[in-house]
Enzyme design. Structure first.
Site, mmCIF file in Angstrom:
data_model
loop_
_atom_site.group_PDB
_atom_site.id
_atom_site.type_symbol
_atom_site.label_atom_id
_atom_site.label_comp_id
_atom_site.label_asym_id
_atom_site.label_seq_id
_atom_site.Cartn_x
_atom_site.Cartn_y
_atom_site.Cartn_z
ATOM 1 N N SER A 168 0.776 -1.062 0.028
ATOM 2 C CA SER A 168 -0.101 -0.032 -0.007
ATOM 3 C C SER A 168 0.910 1.267 0.074
ATOM 4 O O SER A 168 1.651 1.610 0.861
ATOM 5 C CB SER A 168 -1.061 -0.007 1.169
ATOM 6 O OG SER A 168 -1.357 1.255 1.489
ATOM 7 N N HIS A 194 -1.341 -1.239 -4.312
ATOM 8 C CA HIS A 194 -2.463 -0.992 -3.425
ATOM 9 C C HIS A 194 -2.313 0.839 -3.364
ATOM 10 O O HIS A 194 -1.599 1.044 -2.780
ATOM 11 C CB HIS A 194 -2.817 -1.499 -2.252
ATOM 12 C CG HIS A 194 -3.986 -1.260 -1.579
ATOM 13 N ND1 HIS A 194 -5.107 -2.158 -1.601
ATOM 14 C CD2 HIS A 194 -4.276 -0.517 -0.411
ATOM 15 C CE1 HIS A 194 -6.124 -1.541 -0.842
ATOM 16 N NE2 HIS A 194 -5.651 -0.713 -0.088
ATOM 17 N N ASP A 209 -4.504 3.811 -1.921
ATOM 18 C CA ASP A 209 -5.405 4.296 -0.916
ATOM 19 C C ASP A 209 -6.206 5.537 -1.461
ATOM 20 O O ASP A 209 -5.200 6.566 -1.329
ATOM 21 C CB ASP A 209 -5.353 4.147 0.386
ATOM 22 C CG ASP A 209 -4.926 2.818 0.993
ATOM 23 O OD1 ASP A 209 -3.780 2.272 1.615
ATOM 24 O OD2 ASP A 209 -5.877 1.981 0.996
ATOM 25 N N MET A 257 -8.592 8.769 -0.279
ATOM 26 C CA MET A 257 -9.224 9.161 1.032
ATOM 27 C C MET A 257 -9.927 10.453 0.704
ATOM 28 O O MET A 257 -9.055 11.415 0.225
ATOM 29 C CB MET A 257 -8.626 9.021 2.184
ATOM 30 C CG MET A 257 -8.036 7.572 2.443
ATOM 31 S SD MET A 257 -7.183 7.760 3.836
ATOM 32 C CE MET A 257 -6.456 6.013 3.979
ATOM 33 N N HIS A 306 -8.098 1.350 -3.872
ATOM 34 C CA HIS A 306 -9.404 1.423 -2.671
ATOM 35 C C HIS A 306 -9.652 2.523 -2.383
ATOM 36 O O HIS A 306 -9.255 3.614 -2.032
ATOM 37 C CB HIS A 306 -8.324 0.766 -1.430
ATOM 38 C CG HIS A 306 -9.266 0.643 -0.066
ATOM 39 N ND1 HIS A 306 -8.619 0.491 0.813
ATOM 40 C CD2 HIS A 306 -10.472 0.647 -0.054
ATOM 41 C CE1 HIS A 306 -9.653 0.251 1.866
ATOM 42 N NE2 HIS A 306 -10.908 0.386 1.184
ATOM 43 N N MET A 363 -11.864 5.103 -0.730
ATOM 44 C CA MET A 363 -12.559 5.362 0.738
ATOM 45 C C MET A 363 -13.169 6.914 0.526
ATOM 46 O O MET A 363 -12.787 7.666 1.297
ATOM 47 C CB MET A 363 -11.506 5.318 1.935
ATOM 48 C CG MET A 363 -11.274 3.760 2.246
ATOM 49 S SD MET A 363 -9.755 3.762 3.049
ATOM 50 C CE MET A 363 -8.283 3.894 1.932
ATOM 51 N N MET A 423 -11.611 -4.998 6.012
ATOM 52 C CA MET A 423 -10.461 -4.256 6.508
ATOM 53 C C MET A 423 -10.286 -4.583 7.954
ATOM 54 O O MET A 423 -11.056 -5.080 8.850
ATOM 55 C CB MET A 423 -11.385 -2.565 6.718
ATOM 56 C CG MET A 423 -11.642 -2.021 5.696
ATOM 57 S SD MET A 423 -9.988 -1.709 4.480
ATOM 58 C CE MET A 423 -9.164 -0.710 5.645
HETATM 59 C C1 DX5 Z 1 -6.037 2.260 5.686
HETATM 60 C C2 DX5 Z 1 -5.614 1.725 4.249
HETATM 61 C C3 DX5 Z 1 -4.677 0.546 4.325
HETATM 62 C C4 DX5 Z 1 -3.225 1.096 4.839
HETATM 63 C C5 DX5 Z 1 -2.513 -0.259 5.259
HETATM 64 O O1 DX5 Z 1 -7.257 2.818 5.593
HETATM 65 O O2 DX5 Z 1 -6.626 1.191 3.472
HETATM 66 O O3 DX5 Z 1 -4.513 0.054 2.966
HETATM 67 O O4 DX5 Z 1 -2.763 1.885 3.926
HETATM 68 O O5 DX5 Z 1 -1.133 0.146 5.695
HETATM 69 P P1 DX5 Z 1 -0.507 -0.553 6.951
HETATM 70 O O6 DX5 Z 1 -0.187 -2.078 6.274
HETATM 71 O O7 DX5 Z 1 0.380 0.243 7.418
HETATM 72 O O8 DX5 Z 1 -1.633 -0.744 7.900
HETATM 73 ZN ZN ZN Z 2 -6.409 0.146 1.540
#
Ligand code: DX5
Ligand code: ZN
Length: 216
Positions: free
Chosen positions: A10, A35, A37, A39, A68, A70, A139
């Site tokens: 990620s 991955h 993220d 947000m 992903h 969010m 999650m």
């Molecule tokens: C959190 C993200 C995850 C996060 C994972 O909201 O969706 O993908 O980046 O990071 P680690 O592996 O550090 O928990």
């Molecule tokens: Zn994620």
């Protein structure tokens, strides 16, 4: 479901000041997915990157962009993230819009469809989606930030998800707090895609850490 374990670093935990180099480093590794993220500061209490940044990274790797989302509302952003080069688009069950409508848009653009549930959302909400999805993202932390501890009470959920999907070709991806110590427990519970941010990006050697996660 693909039996081989896939690793999805990620980039939320990458050094954003050298994001191109971080993508090139992942491209040189044997990770299957990258991955990403997204947000919006509304669906989760953090803001990251938008479609233009994803687009700027696309040319540096052919690896799967596992995006992903969010964000909520999300529908109007699906095509921009698809056009930016996403390969998998995962949205959240908890959004305020019509999830199936979003699935249609993703599928009509020949991209893979993922659905994610937050830790407080029960697995059985997923039943109605099973014939429409390629991936379920469980999650294992409250979404919004990297570097959190894995929520062990979510492990049971992974087992239930595995039972729910039966022999359908649906990947079970887990996301949040995953490290070389807990990866095996998650795979034994039924996960076949492991997202890992801080464990990989805090390490000196990304490939070594990816191998450690895979070798369980
Ligand atoms: C959190 C993200 C995850 C996060 C994972 O909201 O969706 O993908 O980046 O990071 P680690 O592996 O550090 O928990
Ligand atoms: Zn994620």
């Amino acid at each position: 479901m693909d039996e081989q374990i896939k690793i999805a670093p990620s980039i939320l935990s990458a050094d954003f000041s050298i994001l191109r180099d971080e993508i090139k480093a992942l491209d040189a590794s044997n990770c299957e997915y990258i991955h990403i993220d997204i947000m919006d500061g509304h669906f989760v209490p953090n803001i990251t990157i938008g479609p233009d940044v994803v687009k700027s990274l696309r040319g540096y790797t052919k690896k799967t962009f596992d995006v992903h989302l969010m964000i909520d509302p999300v529908e109007k952003f699906l095509v921009p993230f698809i056009d930016a080069g996403s390969d998998i688009i995962t949205i959240h069950h908890e959004i305020s819009e019509n999830v199936f409508q979003c699935f249609e848009t993703i599928k009509n653009n020949n991209k893979k469809v993922g659905i994610s549930i937050k830790p407080s959302t029960p697995v059985d909400v997923l039943s109605k989606y099973l014939e429409h999805i390629d991936l379920i993202l469980i999650m294992t932390v409250e979404p919004g930030f990297g570097g959190q501890e894995l929520m062990n009470d979510q492990i049971e959920k992974i087992k239930k998800t595995k039972e729910l999907i039966g022999n359908r070709a649906i990947d079970i991806e887990v996301d949040g707090g995953i490290n070389t110590k807990n990866a095996k427990i998650l795979v034994d519970a039924g996960a076949n895609v492991l997202v890992s941010g801080s464990t990989i990006f805090k390490s000196k050697n990304y490939q070594k850490t990816i191998n450690e996660l895979r070798n369980l």
